[in-house]
Write a protein that holds these residues in place. Structure first.
Motif, short mmCIF file in Angstrom:
data_model
loop_
_atom_site.label_atom_id
_atom_site.label_comp_id
_atom_site.label_asym_id
_atom_site.label_seq_id
_atom_site.Cartn_x
_atom_site.Cartn_y
_atom_site.Cartn_z
N ASN A 99 41.00 29.28 22.55
CA ASN A 99 41.77 28.25 21.90
C ASN A 99 43.25 28.60 21.81
OD1 ASN A 99 39.63 26.51 21.46
ND2 ASN A 99 39.04 27.55 19.60
N ASP A 100 43.66 29.54 22.61
CA ASP A 100 45.07 29.92 22.61
C ASP A 100 45.89 28.90 23.38
OD1 ASP A 100 44.31 32.28 21.34
OD2 ASP A 100 43.96 33.28 23.25
N GLU A 101 47.19 28.77 22.99
CA GLU A 101 48.08 27.89 23.74
C GLU A 101 48.22 28.37 25.17
OE1 GLU A 101 51.78 26.86 21.88
OE2 GLU A 101 50.82 26.72 19.93
N THR A 102 48.34 29.68 25.35
CA THR A 102 48.35 30.28 26.68
C THR A 102 47.00 30.99 26.83
OG1 THR A 102 50.72 30.64 26.54
CG2 THR A 102 49.52 31.87 28.23
N PRO A 103 46.13 30.47 27.67
CA PRO A 103 44.77 31.03 27.74
C PRO A 103 44.74 32.46 28.26
CG PRO A 103 45.11 29.43 29.47
CD PRO A 103 46.33 29.39 28.62
N TYR A 104 43.77 33.20 27.77
CA TYR A 104 43.54 34.57 28.20
C TYR A 104 42.77 34.52 29.52
CZ TYR A 104 41.57 39.26 28.32
OH TYR A 104 41.20 40.52 28.71
N THR A 105 43.42 34.97 30.60
CA THR A 105 42.81 34.89 31.93
C THR A 105 42.78 36.23 32.66
OG1 THR A 105 44.94 34.26 32.88
CG2 THR A 105 43.46 32.46 32.25
N GLU A 106 43.33 37.28 32.05
CA GLU A 106 43.42 38.57 32.73
C GLU A 106 42.05 39.13 33.13
OE1 GLU A 106 45.11 37.83 29.93
OE2 GLU A 106 47.15 37.80 30.72
N TRP A 107 41.02 38.75 32.43
CA TRP A 107 39.67 39.24 32.70
C TRP A 107 39.15 38.79 34.07
CZ3 TRP A 107 35.73 35.69 33.43
CH2 TRP A 107 36.03 34.37 33.06
N LEU A 108 39.71 37.73 34.62
CA LEU A 108 39.21 37.19 35.89
C LEU A 108 39.36 38.18 37.04
CD1 LEU A 108 40.48 33.58 35.37
CD2 LEU A 108 38.08 34.23 35.72
N ASN A 109 40.45 38.95 37.07
CA ASN A 109 40.63 39.95 38.13
C ASN A 109 39.55 41.02 38.06
OD1 ASN A 109 43.02 39.02 39.49
ND2 ASN A 109 44.13 39.54 37.63
N LEU A 110 39.26 41.50 36.88
CA LEU A 110 38.21 42.50 36.70
C LEU A 110 36.84 41.93 37.06
CD1 LEU A 110 37.40 45.34 35.83
CD2 LEU A 110 37.31 44.51 33.47
N ALA A 111 36.62 40.68 36.67
CA ALA A 111 35.34 40.03 37.01
C ALA A 111 35.16 39.96 38.52
CB ALA A 111 35.29 38.63 36.40
N PHE A 112 36.20 39.57 39.23
CA PHE A 112 36.10 39.46 40.68
C PHE A 112 35.77 40.82 41.30
CE2 PHE A 112 37.68 39.44 45.03
CZ PHE A 112 37.14 38.26 45.51
N LYS A 113 36.46 41.86 40.86
CA LYS A 113 36.23 43.21 41.39
C LYS A 113 34.83 43.71 41.07
CE LYS A 113 41.09 44.37 41.15
NZ LYS A 113 42.14 44.95 40.34
N SER A 114 34.26 43.26 39.95
CA SER A 114 32.94 43.73 39.52
C SER A 114 31.80 43.06 40.26
CB SER A 114 32.77 43.47 38.02
OG SER A 114 33.75 44.15 37.28
N LEU A 115 32.04 41.89 40.81
CA LEU A 115 30.98 41.12 41.44
C LEU A 115 30.72 41.58 42.87
CD1 LEU A 115 31.83 37.48 40.31
CD2 LEU A 115 29.92 38.89 39.53
N ASN A 116 29.46 41.47 43.27
CA ASN A 116 29.08 41.68 44.67
C ASN A 116 29.46 40.44 45.47
OD1 ASN A 116 27.90 44.20 44.12
ND2 ASN A 116 25.95 43.23 43.60
N GLU A 117 29.46 40.57 46.77
CA GLU A 117 29.66 39.43 47.65
C GLU A 117 28.60 38.38 47.31
OE1 GLU A 117 31.69 37.44 50.78
OE2 GLU A 117 32.20 39.24 49.65
N GLY A 118 29.03 37.13 47.17
CA GLY A 118 28.11 36.06 46.78
C GLY A 118 28.03 35.88 45.28
N GLY A 119 28.79 36.68 44.52
CA GLY A 119 28.80 36.56 43.06
C GLY A 119 29.35 35.21 42.63
N ARG A 120 28.88 34.73 41.49
CA ARG A 120 29.27 33.41 41.00
C ARG A 120 29.97 33.50 39.66
NH1 ARG A 120 24.98 35.10 43.03
NH2 ARG A 120 23.49 34.31 41.56
N LEU A 121 30.87 32.56 39.41
CA LEU A 121 31.60 32.46 38.16
C LEU A 121 31.45 31.05 37.61
CD1 LEU A 121 33.95 33.49 36.17
CD2 LEU A 121 35.49 32.32 37.77
N ILE A 122 31.09 30.96 36.33
CA ILE A 122 31.17 29.71 35.59
C ILE A 122 32.19 29.96 34.50
CG2 ILE A 122 29.99 28.09 34.05
CD1 ILE A 122 28.94 27.85 36.85
N CYS A 123 33.25 29.18 34.48
CA CYS A 123 34.34 29.38 33.52
C CYS A 123 34.63 28.07 32.79
CB CYS A 123 35.58 29.87 34.27
SG CYS A 123 36.99 30.19 33.19
N PHE A 124 34.18 28.00 31.52
CA PHE A 124 34.50 26.84 30.69
C PHE A 124 35.97 26.91 30.27
CE2 PHE A 124 29.92 26.85 30.34
CZ PHE A 124 29.61 25.50 30.30
#
Length: 195
Positions: free
Chosen positions: A1-26
């Protein structure tokens, strides 16, 4: 609910996933552009926008805005992923949790998360939810047979979510205990302690 959303976690998520990994981001509609940029900067490929039809509307400006009845999410992948259970639709209709029953302000119904997991994955896969909230994802994983790693930064919501999860684990698997063990006694929280 921040005015500027927290998105830094997306880079770590991408690096953590295997090929074919999926993301659902509300996300909220008013910060969509920030999420598109952050998801693409992390090198995910946005495949679809998902709509959660909440069936009944929420609050907001009662005389100057439309009554909000949906929430949005992006479906993105790391590389290619092919659906194993048929092609899912982009709209999910699940009754929102009433204000009196909400445990967390951004709580999703377990049934919604469970259906999304069935649509985009397979039993036994690991699911990571870096925003545990009320532990709806952990409960959905318990029902779908998926492993779940989750966390919640707010100690209050972590405590309530853990009590909720423990209650359900004990209800569904009486005598087996809980996979969440942190040594804290949450019985004093009370939300499910005497249920």
């Amino acid at each position: 609910n921040d005015e500027t959303p927290y998105t830094e976690w997306l880079n770590l998520a991408f690096k953590s996933l295997n090929e074919g990994g999926r993301l659902i981001c509300f996300y909220r509609w008013d910060v969509q552009d920030e999420f598109v940029a952050a998801i693409e900067d992390a090198e995910f490929e946005i495949k679809n926008q998902i709509v959660w039809n909440k069936v009944s509307h929420g609050m907001g400006d009662l005389t100057g805005e439309f009554a909000p009845q949906h929430e949005l999410a992006f479906y993105a992948t790391k590389g290619r992923y092919e659906f194993k259970n048929g092609r899912p639709k982009t709209v999910y209709s699940f009754q929102r949790i009433s204000g009196n029953d909400l445990i967390h302000p951004n709580e999703k119904p377990v049934g919604l998360i469970k259906q999304i997991l069935k649509d985009i994955g397979s039993k036994g896969e690991k699911v990571i939810d870096p925003f545990g909230g009320s532990f709806s994802t952990a409960l959905a994983c318990l029902q779908t047979g998926n492993d779940c790693d989750t966390c919640e930064i707010d100690p209050y919501y972590f405590g309530i979510g853990k009590v909720r999860f423990d209650y359900q684990v004990n209800r569904w698997h009486e005598g087996l205990g809980t996979p969440i063990k942190d040594g804290t006694d949450y019985s004093k929280i009370g939300i499910f302690a005497n249920t």
